[in-house]
Design a protein around this motif. Structure first.
Motif, short mmCIF file in Angstrom:
data_model
loop_
_atom_site.label_atom_id
_atom_site.label_comp_id
_atom_site.label_asym_id
_atom_site.label_seq_id
_atom_site.Cartn_x
_atom_site.Cartn_y
_atom_site.Cartn_z
N PHE A 124 0.81 -1.22 0.00
CA PHE A 124 0.00 0.00 0.00
C PHE A 124 0.84 1.27 0.00
O PHE A 124 0.59 2.19 -0.80
N PRO A 125 1.85 1.42 0.86
CA PRO A 125 2.61 2.68 0.87
C PRO A 125 3.70 2.77 -0.18
O PRO A 125 4.39 3.80 -0.27
N ALA A 126 3.89 1.74 -1.01
CA ALA A 126 4.98 1.75 -1.99
C ALA A 126 4.57 2.36 -3.32
O ALA A 126 5.43 2.60 -4.18
N GLY A 127 3.26 2.59 -3.53
CA GLY A 127 2.82 3.17 -4.80
C GLY A 127 1.32 3.05 -4.95
O GLY A 127 0.64 2.41 -4.16
N VAL B 82 -8.89 -13.32 -11.51
CA VAL B 82 -7.70 -12.66 -10.97
C VAL B 82 -7.04 -13.65 -10.02
O VAL B 82 -7.68 -14.14 -9.10
N LEU B 83 -5.77 -13.94 -10.29
CA LEU B 83 -5.02 -14.90 -9.48
C LEU B 83 -4.00 -14.13 -8.66
O LEU B 83 -3.01 -13.62 -9.20
N HIS B 84 -4.23 -14.02 -7.36
CA HIS B 84 -3.29 -13.33 -6.47
C HIS B 84 -2.51 -14.38 -5.71
O HIS B 84 -3.08 -15.13 -4.92
N VAL B 85 -1.19 -14.40 -5.93
CA VAL B 85 -0.36 -15.47 -5.38
C VAL B 85 0.47 -15.01 -4.18
O VAL B 85 1.47 -15.65 -3.84
N GLY B 86 0.05 -13.94 -3.53
CA GLY B 86 0.64 -13.63 -2.24
C GLY B 86 1.16 -12.22 -2.07
O GLY B 86 1.35 -11.47 -3.01
N ASP B 87 1.34 -11.86 -0.79
CA ASP B 87 1.72 -10.52 -0.37
C ASP B 87 0.64 -9.51 -0.77
O ASP B 87 0.93 -8.46 -1.33
N TYR B 88 -0.59 -9.87 -0.44
CA TYR B 88 -1.74 -8.99 -0.65
C TYR B 88 -1.63 -7.78 0.26
O TYR B 88 -2.03 -6.67 -0.11
N ILE B 89 -1.14 -7.98 1.49
CA ILE B 89 -0.80 -6.90 2.41
C ILE B 89 0.65 -7.07 2.83
O ILE B 89 1.26 -8.12 2.59
N TYR B 90 1.18 -6.04 3.49
CA TYR B 90 2.51 -6.12 4.12
C TYR B 90 2.37 -5.78 5.59
O TYR B 90 1.54 -4.94 5.98
N GLU B 91 3.20 -6.41 6.39
CA GLU B 91 3.07 -6.29 7.85
C GLU B 91 3.83 -5.12 8.44
O GLU B 91 3.65 -4.79 9.62
N TYR B 92 4.66 -4.46 7.66
CA TYR B 92 5.58 -3.46 8.21
C TYR B 92 4.86 -2.18 8.66
O TYR B 92 3.80 -1.83 8.15
N GLY B 93 5.50 -1.48 9.58
CA GLY B 93 5.01 -0.20 10.04
C GLY B 93 5.73 0.95 9.36
O GLY B 93 6.65 0.75 8.55
N GLY C 49 8.25 3.78 8.30
CA GLY C 49 9.70 3.82 8.43
C GLY C 49 10.38 2.51 8.12
O GLY C 49 11.61 2.44 8.09
N GLU C 50 9.60 1.45 7.89
CA GLU C 50 10.18 0.15 7.53
C GLU C 50 10.09 -0.04 6.02
O GLU C 50 9.92 0.91 5.28
N TYR C 51 10.18 -1.27 5.55
CA TYR C 51 10.34 -1.58 4.13
C TYR C 51 9.31 -0.87 3.24
O TYR C 51 8.10 -1.02 3.42
N VAL D 118 0.06 5.99 4.64
CA VAL D 118 0.84 5.55 5.79
C VAL D 118 0.20 4.29 6.37
O VAL D 118 -1.02 4.25 6.57
N PRO D 119 0.97 3.24 6.62
CA PRO D 119 0.37 2.00 7.14
C PRO D 119 -0.43 2.24 8.42
O PRO D 119 -0.01 2.96 9.31
N GLN D 120 -1.61 1.60 8.46
CA GLN D 120 -2.46 1.63 9.65
C GLN D 120 -2.74 0.21 10.12
O GLN D 120 -3.03 -0.64 9.31
N PRO D 121 -2.64 -0.04 11.42
CA PRO D 121 -2.16 0.88 12.45
C PRO D 121 -0.71 1.26 12.19
O PRO D 121 0.02 0.52 11.52
N PRO D 122 -0.25 2.40 12.72
CA PRO D 122 1.09 2.90 12.40
C PRO D 122 2.19 2.17 13.15
O PRO D 122 2.95 2.76 13.91
N LYS D 123 2.25 0.86 12.94
CA LYS D 123 3.27 0.02 13.57
C LYS D 123 3.28 -1.32 12.84
O LYS D 123 2.40 -1.59 12.01
N GLU D 124 4.28 -2.15 13.14
CA GLU D 124 4.25 -3.51 12.58
C GLU D 124 3.08 -4.26 13.20
O GLU D 124 2.87 -4.22 14.41
#
Length: 583
Positions: free
Chosen positions: A141-144, A161-172, A174-176, A187-193
């Motif tokens: 989400f925050p990468a583009g 539509v075939l989604h084969v993974g990483d539908y979301i990311y766990e990072y907070g 300032g991370e990846y 900005v990722p919500q909640p604002p943490k990992e």
């Protein structure tokens, strides 16, 4: 290369609804997360939505209906269901009694408030002239911006539509890959990992407010499986690289929370009674054309990943012969200072020992015994019932990818700049001259397990079409077993938004084309490779052939974008599995 961006969909009234999901969601706050469908069978399909109740924490009765027209006037199925906080107010209905190979429309309502209208379809019972699959993965989400999802929704010709993974990311924050998002409010919500059930639910809710993701969900049924970021980076059965039990609690609790949220928010069937959430592997037939087998390669049985830093030992080798040298003088045992070694002896990585003792260890698992048996049985059943193709929804690259010799292939100034900024890369660049796998988190880190899969495919007479994500790069691979026989092909799709290693190297002056060439030249199974662009892959299946059109975006940092068909690769149906050719 032809431009393929289209101004609008062309399939009637539904089209406007699918492409304007964000405006509708803003006006209909009760259904702020859109609609979705998935796991189509011949007479049934899952439909999904989520309710945002006016009074948080209360139960809500939701009415649903399925019709043959986009205005939902010719209703053929209807019902109601109660949802509440125990399922995060999500709604999932397995609609039965439908006709095979038929397009349907669906929607939800609470009182006078209605959801947007979704389009779905059932699988044909027999026949099947074409199946168009939009392959996607790695949607951070925050990468583009989710431009790839918008491009898919606009096509009008996507069956699945075939989604084969990483539908979301766990990072907070300032991370990846989160820095760009700060500039546009992503900005990722909640604002943490995220680590708890509440955390994972909130992260899915944020992603599902995205209008382009809503449009892609509304335009066609989805088939999904997770990779690692739906739980945590580089997950395996007993843990993950990005999980610290000392500060984040037991892995099993985090995993259970992550998978519960996944099943709540994704349009797939819940496991059959007696099966765990981990058992997401499942099978679908599309007429006589194909069987689609969704794999689980992360949290059910995967053995921990090997690591060069900790698992590859150094050894003493004869400079001329390359053979190991044993030194019996106790004073020299373990003394790896080159200045104190006998003449003609060097300290080198013991790659042969690493491969023999660890990498090729038969007990290393990806699928596990039960899933491997399920796969073998499903492949055999598919071929015996006359299905032309066997499609694997697979998380990580299956083709053999040996690391190119970066020290020989990269300009000295690039090597120096990278080593200065990231000293830890220097050791891998040195190691890359020794014929080692490029990525130990992929099937290359589990070669015995890959051979077991290939053996099952060979015994069944299957023609594998492997659809893969994970690497944020595009791949056209011809898959061969250890004996050199072609077992099928692999379309590795690039990411929706997540950056690739080419983005990192670009910061040090290396052009993406040079990296692509390095990797392709070093690997006979890699027919074509591109690290530089985001997008999706359209996999078109007919009785005679399967073609992958690699669709690439010129940007994910602007809402104004173009989609280009970078290249197309095809395999033909024959007496035996065939490799890929450019078309």
């Amino acid at each position: 290369m032809a431009l393929t961006r289209r101004a609008a969909l062309t399939s009637g009234a539904f089209v406007a609804a699918a492409c304007t999901a964000s405006a509708a969601a803003a006006e209909q706050a009760l259904f702020a997360h859109g609609v979705a469908s998935g796991d189509p069978l011949t007479t049934q399909v899952i439909i999904w939505t989520r309710v945002s109740p006016r009074i948080p924490g209360t139960d809500v009765n939701v009415t649903w209906k399925v019709a043959t027209d986009s205005a939902l006037t010719h209703v053929i199925k209807r019902g109601s269901i109660k949802t509440g906080p125990s399922r995060d107010h999500t709604v999932k209905v397995d609609v039965t009694g439908l006709k095979p190979g038929t397009i349907y429309y669906y929607g939800f309502s609470v009182g006078t408030e209605t959801s947007t209208i979704g389009r779905t379809q059932t699988a044909p019972a027999t026949g099947g002239e074409r199946l168009n699959i939009a392959l996607v993965s790695c949607s951070n989400f925050p990468a583009g911006w989710f431009n790839a999802y918008q491009a898919i929704a606009r096509r009008g010709d996507v069956d699945l539509v075939l989604h084969v993974g990483d539908y979301i990311y766990e990072y907070g924050p300032g991370e990846y890959a989160t820095e760009w998002g700060k500039t546009v409010g992503r900005v990722p919500q909640p604002p943490k990992e995220i680590t708890t059930l509440s955390d994972y639910r909130q992260r899915y809710a944020q992603y599902r407010t995205d209008p382009d993701l809503q449009a892609a969900h509304a335009c066609a049924p989805w088939m999904v499986t997770w990779d690692d970021h739906e739980t945590s980076n580089d997950a395996y059965k007993d843990g993950a690289e990005n999980h610290n039990p000392a500060t984040e609690g037991p892995w099993n609790l985090r995993k259970a929370a992550a998978l519960q949220a996944y099943y709540e928010w994704m349009p797939l069937r819940n496991p059959a009674p007696g099966k765990s959430f981990e058992a997401i592997n499942r099978t679908f037939d599309w007429g006589d054309l194909a069987t689609i087998l969704m794999l689980e390669t992360r949290v059910m049985a995967r053995t921990f990943q090997l690591d060069y830093e900790t698992d590859l030992e150094l050894g003493l080798f004869d400079v001329t012969s390359g053979q190991p040298v044993k030194i019996t003088d106790p004073a020299r045992l373990g003394d790896l200072d080159p200045r104190k070694l006998p003449q003609g002896v060097m300290v080198l990585p013991d790659v042969a020992g690493f491969k023999a003792k660890k990498l090729n260890e038969p007990s290393r698992e990806m699928l596990g015994v039960s899933q491997q048996k399920w796969l073998a049985d499903a492949l055999s059943k598919s071929v015996k019932s006359g299905k032309k193709w066997q499609v694997l929804g697979n998380q990580v690259i299956m083709g053999r990818v040996t690391s190119p010799n970066f020290n020989a292939g990269l300009p000295p100034q690039v090597l120096e700049a990278i080593a200065k900024a990231r000293p830890q890369t220097k050791a891998f660049f040195e190691l890359s001259q020794f014929d080692v796998p490029f990525n130990l988190d992929a099937w290359d880190g589990y070669p015995a397990a890959r051979e077991r899969l290939y053996a099952s495919a060979k015994e069944a007479g299957a023609r594998l079409i492997v659809c893969t994500g994970d690497t944020h790069a595009a791949w056209a691979n011809t898959l061969k077993d250890a004996a050199g026989e072609v077992r099928g092909v692999e379309f590795g799709g690039t990411s929706v938004t997540s950056p690739s290693i080419a983005d990192t190297f670009a910061n040090f002056g290396l052009e993406g084309a040079a990296l692509n060439e390095l990797i392709t030249r070093a690997n006979p199974e890699v027919e074509w490779h591109d690290e530089t662009k985001r997008g999706y892959t359209l996999v078109s299946i007919t009785p005679d052939s399967v073609r992958g059109d690699f669709m690439e975006l010129d940007t994910v940092k602007s809402k104004t974008f173009l989609v280009t068909k970078a290249t197309s690769w095809e395999t033909s149906f024959g007496p035996k599995p065939q490799g890929l050719v450019a078309v």
